[in-house]
Structures are given as structure tokens and as C-alpha cells.
Design an enzyme around this catalytic site. Structure first.
Site, PDB file in Angstrom:
ATOM      1  N   CYS A 130       0.789  -1.272  -0.006  1.00 56.68           N
ATOM      2  CA  CYS A 130      -0.128   0.136  -0.130  1.00 56.68           C
ATOM      3  C   CYS A 130       0.768   1.401  -0.122  1.00 56.68           C
ATOM      4  O   CYS A 130       1.909   1.295   0.567  1.00 56.68           O
ATOM      5  CB  CYS A 130      -0.979  -0.125   1.328  1.00 56.68           C
ATOM      6  SG  CYS A 130      -2.195   1.373   1.382  1.00 56.68           S
TER       7      CYS A 130
ATOM      8  N   ASP B 125       0.432   3.689   1.715  1.00 55.82           N
ATOM      9  CA  ASP B 125       0.469   4.381   3.196  1.00 55.82           C
ATOM     10  C   ASP B 125       1.742   4.590   3.681  1.00 55.82           C
ATOM     11  O   ASP B 125       2.694   3.884   3.553  1.00 55.82           O
ATOM     12  CB  ASP B 125      -0.480   3.471   3.955  1.00 55.82           C
ATOM     13  CG  ASP B 125      -0.664   4.049   5.270  1.00 55.82           C
ATOM     14  OD1 ASP B 125       0.173   4.584   6.107  1.00 55.82           O
ATOM     15  OD2 ASP B 125      -1.941   4.172   5.743  1.00 55.82           O
TER      16      ASP B 125
ATOM     17  N   ARG C 148       2.974   4.822   6.232  1.00 58.58           N
ATOM     18  CA  ARG C 148       3.431   4.162   7.624  1.00 58.58           C
ATOM     19  C   ARG C 148       3.698   2.754   7.470  1.00 58.58           C
ATOM     20  O   ARG C 148       4.165   1.834   8.137  1.00 58.58           O
ATOM     21  CB  ARG C 148       2.290   4.156   8.503  1.00 58.58           C
ATOM     22  CG  ARG C 148       1.652   5.569   8.967  1.00 58.58           C
ATOM     23  CD  ARG C 148       0.503   5.596   9.659  1.00 58.58           C
ATOM     24  NE  ARG C 148      -0.795   4.790   8.606  1.00 58.58           N
ATOM     25  CZ  ARG C 148      -1.945   4.826   9.123  1.00 58.58           C
ATOM     26  NH1 ARG C 148      -2.245   5.043  10.309  1.00 58.58           N
ATOM     27  NH2 ARG C 148      -2.734   4.450   8.217  1.00 58.58           N
TER      28      ARG C 148
ATOM     29  N   HIS D  57      -2.202  -3.995   4.944  1.00 56.54           N
ATOM     30  CA  HIS D  57      -2.073  -3.583   6.534  1.00 56.54           C
ATOM     31  C   HIS D  57      -3.397  -3.337   6.995  1.00 56.54           C
ATOM     32  O   HIS D  57      -4.441  -2.626   6.236  1.00 56.54           O
ATOM     33  CB  HIS D  57      -1.303  -2.213   6.839  1.00 56.54           C
ATOM     34  CG  HIS D  57      -1.645  -0.962   6.198  1.00 56.54           C
ATOM     35  ND1 HIS D  57      -2.291  -0.178   6.708  1.00 56.54           N
ATOM     36  CD2 HIS D  57      -1.728  -0.486   4.582  1.00 56.54           C
ATOM     37  CE1 HIS D  57      -2.647   0.949   6.001  1.00 56.54           C
ATOM     38  NE2 HIS D  57      -2.221   0.677   4.694  1.00 56.54           N
TER      39      HIS D  57
ATOM     40  N   CYS E 106      -6.243  -0.025   6.812  1.00 58.73           N
ATOM     41  CA  CYS E 106      -6.165   0.556   5.344  1.00 58.73           C
ATOM     42  C   CYS E 106      -7.298   1.720   5.150  1.00 58.73           C
ATOM     43  O   CYS E 106      -8.327   1.004   5.070  1.00 58.73           O
ATOM     44  CB  CYS E 106      -6.025  -0.384   4.362  1.00 58.73           C
ATOM     45  SG  CYS E 106      -5.734   0.170   2.565  1.00 58.73           S
TER      46      CYS E 106
END
Length: 223
Positions: A53, A55, A57, A109, A112
Site C-alpha cells: 500500500c 500508506d 506508515r 495492512h 487501510c
């Protein structure tokens, strides 16, 4: 190697601080290994392709404790794998046929945002068209999803199913099937990462040959 640099809080990061941080990282890295960049620039031979992803993080190298050059990375919203994404297919083709990676990991994750948006019915914007791919995962597993009443558990399960379906889509590509037909060492896996614990869970969905592909997706390779 882990550079001991002072980390800024997100609100302290500026355009200038990024450039300053780069110089500090280079200096600290060269202290630990004077030939690090010389070796890095000589070429790459990563054993892993990571499909994850976007993202911020979920950085592949940090959460697996690996170094630059160890993982070839493709990231998009909600780690979607679809056969119409030429960007992803180009990365996959290069990884398998040129870099000769040995493992392809589709990693979702928990928490999400893309998955959570796909669970709802609100319009978000252009991304609605992308999230349609995740809604297809819901449709494929509709019976199971309807049995889950707790919103958090439903989100977590969809994260897992999305990674599993993504791995299955990787397996069914002609790129991977042709590699297997020639005897190339290559395995595909589905993982999920927890932002709360930092730990990765192996979803126990792996394949290293075409035997694990649904018959409807198997292709004649001519090999």
C-alpha cells in the site's frame, strides 16, 4: 547498518529539512561503510518484489529490517493487483524476467483507508473507480463478509482477503505462469502488517508452481 540521525516530528519536516536530512544520512552511512554507495550503484539484484500500500506508515525496507537494494517495490492505494494496471504489470515483468526475484509478496495492512472506503457507500472522488477492485473482493466473499458484524473485524478481514486475492491475481498472470513453466524459482505470498504492533502476519497463502492456480486461470505456456 542503521544511521543514528536525529529524527524530526512530521510537523517539523520542510522542503529544506529533507535535503539537509539527505546529506546527514549520506555522511552517517559513509562513516559505517565507506564503499556503501559504490556497491549500491554497481547494480541491483533484489530477491524480493513487494507489492504494498502507498500508506506512508508501511515502508517495506524498515518493517522487514532490510537494506536499500534488497527489495524491489511497487505501491498503490490498498495494494490492489489488477490485470489492467500496466504500471504494476511492467514492474512484475521486470522483476520476474530481468531481476529474477525469488519471492513476490502482496502485503496489506490493518486500518487501510482504501479498504475502509471500499466498505462504505460514500463517494470519495476519482479513487472510487480504483476502489471498485476492492468491492469486487467483497462480492467474491460476500457470504463470509455478511457474517461479520463488528466493523473493525470486518475491515481487518477484508484487508486479509484483499491481500489474498491480490496474490492470486499475481499467480494467474502469464508473466508468473511462464516463469514457472521454465522452472524458474519463484514463490508468491500474501501478508498483512499491523500498524499497532509492527508485526507481519503470513496469511499462509503461498504458491511456487501452477498447481495452486484455479483451473480457469491456467494458460498453455508452450514450454
Amino acid at each position: 547498518m542503521c544511521a543514528k540521525l536525529e529524527k524530526l516530528e512530521s510537523h517539523q519536516i520542510t522542503y529544506e529539512s529533507l535535503l539537509k536530512g539527505n546529506k546527514e544520512w549520506v555522511a552517517e552511512t559513509l562513516k559505517e561503510d565507506p564503499k556503501f554507495f559504490e556497491k549500491l550503484s554497481a547494480g541491483q539484484a533484489p530477491p524480493v518484489l513487494w507489492i504494498g500500500c502507498s500508506d506512508s506508515r508501511v515502508p517495506a525496507n524498515q518493517i522487514t529490517n532490510t537494506m536499500p537494494g534488497d527489495i524491489f517495490v511497487h505501491r498503490n492505494i490498498a495494494n490492489v493487483v489488477t490485470h489492467t494496471d500496466m504500471n504494476l504489470l511492467s514492474v512484475l515483468d521486470y522483476s520476474v524476467n530481468v531481476l529474477k526475484v525469488k519471492h513476490i509478496i502482496v502485503c496489506g495492512h490493518y486500518g487501510c483507508g482504501g479498504v475502509n472506503a471500499a466498505l462504505g457507500d460514500n463517494q470519495v472522488g476519482l479513487i472510487d473507480n480504483w476502489l471498485r477492485n476492492i468491492k469486487d473482493v467483497i462480492r467474491l466473499h460476500e457470504r463470509e463478509m455478511q457474517t461479520i458484524k463488528d466493523p473493525q473485524k470486518k475491515s481487518n478481514r477484508l484487508v486479509e482477503l484483499n491481500a489474498i486475492e491480490g496474490a492470486a491475481n499475481v499467480m494467474s498472470t502469464s508473466i508468473v505462469q511462464n516463469a514457472w513453466a521454465t522452472g524458474q524459482e519463484l514463490s508468491v505470498h500474501a501478508w498483512v502488517y499491523s500498524l499497532q504492533t509492527g508485526l507481519i502476519t503470513d496469511l499462509q497463502v503461498s504458491a511456487s508452481n501452477a498447481d495452486d492456480i484455479s483451473p480457469v486461470f491456467k494458460m498453455k505456456t508452450g514450454k
